[in-house]
Design a protein around this motif. Sequence first.
Motif, PDB file in Angstrom:
ATOM      1  N   HIS A   1     -46.239  26.383 -13.275  1.00  0.00           N
ATOM      2  CA  HIS A   1     -44.788  27.009 -13.760  1.00  0.00           C
ATOM      3  C   HIS A   1     -43.973  25.736 -12.614  1.00  0.00           C
ATOM      4  O   HIS A   1     -44.691  26.316 -11.779  1.00  0.00           O
ATOM      5  N   SER A   2     -43.331  25.389 -12.809  1.00  0.00           N
ATOM      6  CA  SER A   2     -41.706  25.030 -12.039  1.00  0.00           C
ATOM      7  C   SER A   2     -40.570  24.752 -12.226  1.00  0.00           C
ATOM      8  O   SER A   2     -40.099  25.872 -12.721  1.00  0.00           O
ATOM      9  N   TYR A   3     -40.158  25.684 -10.984  1.00  0.00           N
ATOM     10  CA  TYR A   3     -39.061  25.400 -10.920  1.00  0.00           C
ATOM     11  C   TYR A   3     -38.011  23.928 -10.889  1.00  0.00           C
ATOM     12  O   TYR A   3     -38.563  23.268  -9.666  1.00  0.00           O
ATOM     13  N   PHE A   4     -36.805  24.067 -10.699  1.00  0.00           N
ATOM     14  CA  PHE A   4     -35.964  23.355 -10.961  1.00  0.00           C
ATOM     15  C   PHE A   4     -34.343  23.694 -10.255  1.00  0.00           C
ATOM     16  O   PHE A   4     -33.679  24.770 -10.792  1.00  0.00           O
ATOM     17  N   ASP A   5     -33.877  23.414  -8.777  1.00  0.00           N
ATOM     18  CA  ASP A   5     -32.628  23.293  -8.041  1.00  0.00           C
ATOM     19  C   ASP A   5     -31.546  22.165  -7.947  1.00  0.00           C
ATOM     20  O   ASP A   5     -32.074  21.304  -7.432  1.00  0.00           O
ATOM     21  N   ALA A   6     -30.571  22.320  -8.730  1.00  0.00           N
ATOM     22  CA  ALA A   6     -29.812  20.939  -7.914  1.00  0.00           C
ATOM     23  C   ALA A   6     -28.164  21.969  -8.160  1.00  0.00           C
ATOM     24  O   ALA A   6     -27.971  22.774  -8.936  1.00  0.00           O
ATOM     25  N   HIS A   7     -27.833  21.540  -6.597  1.00  0.00           N
ATOM     26  CA  HIS A   7     -26.294  21.854  -6.470  1.00  0.00           C
ATOM     27  C   HIS A   7     -25.679  21.212  -5.760  1.00  0.00           C
ATOM     28  O   HIS A   7     -25.983  20.549  -5.014  1.00  0.00           O
ATOM     29  N   VAL A   8     -24.452  21.372  -5.286  1.00  0.00           N
ATOM     30  CA  VAL A   8     -23.080  21.052  -4.833  1.00  0.00           C
ATOM     31  C   VAL A   8     -21.785  22.004  -4.072  1.00  0.00           C
ATOM     32  O   VAL A   8     -21.628  22.434  -5.091  1.00  0.00           O
ATOM     33  N   GLY A   9     -21.376  21.432  -3.272  1.00  0.00           N
ATOM     34  CA  GLY A   9     -20.264  22.524  -2.695  1.00  0.00           C
ATOM     35  C   GLY A   9     -19.667  21.779  -1.569  1.00  0.00           C
ATOM     36  O   GLY A   9     -20.151  20.944  -1.192  1.00  0.00           O
ATOM     37  N   GLY A  10     -18.388  22.658  -1.213  1.00  0.00           N
ATOM     38  CA  GLY A  10     -17.598  21.563  -0.213  1.00  0.00           C
ATOM     39  C   GLY A  10     -17.071  23.227   0.546  1.00  0.00           C
ATOM     40  O   GLY A  10     -17.291  23.907  -0.111  1.00  0.00           O
ATOM     41  N   ALA A  11     -16.708  22.602   1.788  1.00  0.00           N
ATOM     42  CA  ALA A  11     -16.411  23.791   2.571  1.00  0.00           C
ATOM     43  C   ALA A  11     -14.823  23.241   3.707  1.00  0.00           C
ATOM     44  O   ALA A  11     -14.945  21.758   4.070  1.00  0.00           O
ATOM     45  N   LEU A  12     -13.826  23.570   3.312  1.00  0.00           N
ATOM     46  CA  LEU A  12     -12.411  23.284   4.013  1.00  0.00           C
ATOM     47  C   LEU A  12     -12.325  24.961   5.132  1.00  0.00           C
ATOM     48  O   LEU A  12     -12.087  25.419   4.974  1.00  0.00           O
ATOM     49  N   THR A  13     -11.823  23.958   6.648  1.00  0.00           N
ATOM     50  CA  THR A  13     -11.793  24.554   7.116  1.00  0.00           C
ATOM     51  C   THR A  13     -10.249  23.927   7.879  1.00  0.00           C
ATOM     52  O   THR A  13      -9.825  22.909   8.387  1.00  0.00           O
ATOM     53  N   PHE A  14      -9.485  25.225   8.076  1.00  0.00           N
ATOM     54  CA  PHE A  14      -8.034  24.770   8.463  1.00  0.00           C
ATOM     55  C   PHE A  14      -7.026  25.106   9.910  1.00  0.00           C
ATOM     56  O   PHE A  14      -8.372  25.742  10.260  1.00  0.00           O
ATOM     57  N   ASN A  15      -6.825  24.465  10.867  1.00  0.00           N
ATOM     58  CA  ASN A  15      -6.771  24.635  12.182  1.00  0.00           C
ATOM     59  C   ASN A  15      -5.148  25.214  12.012  1.00  0.00           C
ATOM     60  O   ASN A  15      -4.050  24.566  11.788  1.00  0.00           O
ATOM     61  N   ASP A  16      -4.688  25.713  12.895  1.00  0.00           N
ATOM     62  CA  ASP A  16      -3.416  27.049  13.273  1.00  0.00           C
ATOM     63  C   ASP A  16      -2.323  26.914  11.903  1.00  0.00           C
ATOM     64  O   ASP A  16      -1.373  26.723  12.078  1.00  0.00           O
ATOM     65  N   THR A  17      -3.318  27.873  11.268  1.00  0.00           N
ATOM     66  CA  THR A  17      -2.265  28.045  10.046  1.00  0.00           C
ATOM     67  C   THR A  17      -3.053  29.217   9.074  1.00  0.00           C
ATOM     68  O   THR A  17      -3.640  29.866   9.744  1.00  0.00           O
TER      69      THR A  17
END
Length: 579
Positions: free
Chosen positions: A204-220
């Motif tokens: 038996h086999s598993y398939f995993d596809a993923h996408v993501g993103g992150a955003l970090t602000f300074n002095d807010t």
Amino acid sequence: MRKHIKILALIIFALRINIGFSQDKSSDTLTTGVIDVVKPYTPTISDAFKVKEAPNLDEETTDKKKEIKYNIFSIPVASTFTPAKGKAAVVEKKAPSKLYDNYASLGLGTYNTILGEVYLNHALNRYDNIGGYVRHHSSGGGIDEVVLDDDFINSQLEVNYSSNQRDMTYNIDGGFQFQHYNWYGINDGYKDDTVLINGLDVGHSYFDAHVGGALTFNDTYINSGSVFFRHFSDNQGSGENRFIAKAQVDIPINNIEIYTGFKIDYLGGGFDRDYFTNSELKYSNFQIGLSPTFQLQEDDLTVDIGLSLYYLNDMEFGKSKFYMYPNVSATYRVVNDVLIAYGGIKGDLIQNSYHGFANENPFVSPSLFITPTDQVYNTYLGLKGKVSSTMSYNVSGSYIADKNKALFKSNTIKNISAQNSYEYGNSFGISYDDIKTFSFAGELNVDLNRNFKLGLKGEYFVYDTDVEAEAWNLPDLKASVFFDYQIDEHWFTGANLFFVGERKDQVALEGTLVPEDLMRTVTLDSFFDVNAHVGYRINDEFTFFAKVNNIANQQYQKWVNYPVQGVQFLAGATYKFDF
């Protein structure tokens, strides 16, 4: 002028007359007398007189010495002179090793094992960076006394892009993973049935596809935010989608900032059938979470006071519910960094998923019931600190109350109505129960220098179940030891040891007998696994390594009917490079 000349001439004439008269008078008269002959004067020391050492001065007539003043006539001028900074004496030392942005590694071993990895990283400019990696781990199998295929493959591809701007930092990543395993842990009663064994397809086999993103602000006030999406599926017709969005913000209230976390978590999926029936099995739920926290600091005491609020909508069953959990923690520096006391009480709504279960136990059946775990509270107390500059410690105890805690449990052996290759005691399902867990843990880390590191960790558990007879497949003891040692400029070595205590599982048999004859509790023996590695660094670019796993050659079972590979040898090389 002429008058002066006349007077001078008269004086000279008178003198001449006088001298002439005198001569004439002496020559006229001859007399007798004594003639004194006088020689030139010759002075002697006795004729000298001493000068007084302190002569008397007439102060009224003696002039005083004039006072003299000295002045420097400074004139401001522009100067470009910069004094050189003082430098400490330089101690001759070896130049640091060159750091590379990329590397490739390949190793080959027993059981037809292949272990490979390639990591790439490239700076596009001063702010932007792109990278990725490829990993592969596979084995041809060959475990003793296993009659079915036991090979496995685990391959993963990841790419990422990041940018570090003046006011913010963001990154985008995505990837794909392929895993292939076999349900080779068939019950002993079927191992002699060659007809059945030859007809089973346990892969038996598993398939995993993923996408993501992150955003970090300074002095807010908005600190960070992230999104993530994953699609997970298998070759048995199962599929699952998950979407997570998070944000961290500071909310000012009367000059006080409340650190607040927001979370949206959606999970939906399904299986072609239930384990006992052919009915399709679906699940879908939606969570919204809010976690405000306020921090108090006074001298050596730091306290975080907050709570976690969740709204859960079970869209498959049309039910919704609100949850509220404490979120309080505190630390107190009793003796600086030597002794720090800490503790807290927290809770959480844990999102269980098919992806999470399959990665923890790859031999689960594609027929699971998925629901969240309500962790009512998790209380803990501990002490941590440093014994010396090279040694640190951490001891703690905790008490956790979980509702619907997920437990791996062997699926019932279908000796009558089996239709699939995972129904012969070689797969696992999920059983939920309300469980209270008490644990005690200790940890010690030694970092003598850059060349030697040592770590020890141990955990002891006591479980209290509500419905189930045991906390299935949860160990009562876990321990680990590791060390790394840089022998010299070229040689390095290391080792790690894992110990897992006894676990219990329940084996059930399909039939018409009384329940006591259909199921029994089995105990999995405790085991330890010792692994070691050694390497030789030829230069900054090439390194050769060798690994030995399961040195004691223990044929232990991590899961019921699933023995592991014995002693394993692997050797390979790593190459570092830049573009």
